[in-house]
Design an enzyme around this catalytic site. Sequence first.
Site, PDB file in Angstrom:
ATOM      1  N   CYS A 116      86.900  25.913  53.391  1.00 24.91           N
ATOM      2  CA  CYS A 116      86.794  24.514  52.969  1.00 24.91           C
ATOM      3  C   CYS A 116      87.675  23.642  53.853  1.00 24.91           C
ATOM      4  CB  CYS A 116      87.241  24.410  51.513  1.00 24.91           C
ATOM      5  SG  CYS A 116      87.096  22.749  50.843  1.00 24.91           S
ATOM      6  N   HIS A 164      78.536  25.097  47.391  1.00 26.05           N
ATOM      7  CA  HIS A 164      79.937  24.786  47.683  1.00 26.05           C
ATOM      8  C   HIS A 164      80.186  23.274  47.548  1.00 26.05           C
ATOM      9  CE1 HIS A 164      83.726  25.370  50.247  1.00 26.05           C
ATOM     10  NE2 HIS A 164      83.599  24.053  50.146  1.00 26.05           N
ATOM     11  N   GLU A 165      79.306  22.469  48.160  1.00 21.86           N
ATOM     12  CA  GLU A 165      79.488  21.011  48.124  1.00 21.86           C
ATOM     13  C   GLU A 165      79.249  20.460  46.718  1.00 21.86           C
ATOM     14  OE1 GLU A 165      81.019  19.987  50.579  1.00 21.86           O
ATOM     15  OE2 GLU A 165      80.529  21.678  51.869  1.00 21.86           O
ATOM     16  N   HIS A 168      82.271  20.621  44.596  1.00 23.79           N
ATOM     17  CA  HIS A 168      83.266  19.569  44.860  1.00 23.79           C
ATOM     18  C   HIS A 168      83.063  18.367  43.943  1.00 23.79           C
ATOM     19  CE1 HIS A 168      85.805  20.799  48.156  1.00 23.79           C
ATOM     20  NE2 HIS A 168      84.776  21.166  48.910  1.00 23.79           N
TER      21      HIS A 168
HETATM   22 ZN   LIG Z   1      84.873  22.414  50.503  1.00 21.89          ZN
END
Ligand SMILES: [Zn+2]
Length: 180
Positions: A116, A164-165, A168
């Site tokens: 990240c 993953h995004e 966030h």
């Molecule tokens: Zn990230």
Amino acid sequence: MTAKEQEIVNAGDVNTPFRVLQTDNIDDSLFLRKKSINIDIKNIAEDVHWQLFIQRLKRTMEMEFGVGIAAPQVGVGCNLFLFTRIDKPGLPVVVAVNPKIVDHSQETICFEGDGCLSIPNTSGTSRRYAWIDVEYYNEKGEFIKERLSGSSRKGDFTGIVFQHEFDHLHGVLFTDKLCD
Ligand SMILES: [Zn+2]
């Protein structure tokens, strides 16, 4: 966007990267844990403000050699991220606004080499879905629905980047999802 977020966006032109928030900074790490909010997508295509934000976010990702970046990583708590289509020729970068994961595989996999831009010097193996069905709007305000998959760094891992995004936007980091 809040006044502070607008200030961040307007502090540079299309070629100016944003500062990427880092987990080893206390204020940054608190912001990275917050939930982001939906964007009013009506007229997003004509909105110079959002288009500047998207351009600067692209520039930031490029400079940092990332395959994805989410708005909260640059201090903007809105449901928007960029992800690279590793499954398409030329590896186009796609904008996802107000994204949803509407279905996913029952099976999970351990993805090796997750990392990240906001977590310095750390990589790990994260638990992810093998495929996901997603819905989002692009930067033109067009609605997109599709299935994303791929689970290996050696081949396609577009579905992993999206997961993953997406995390966030919910204040979740890959280090929360490590295998074993
Ligand atoms: Zn990230």
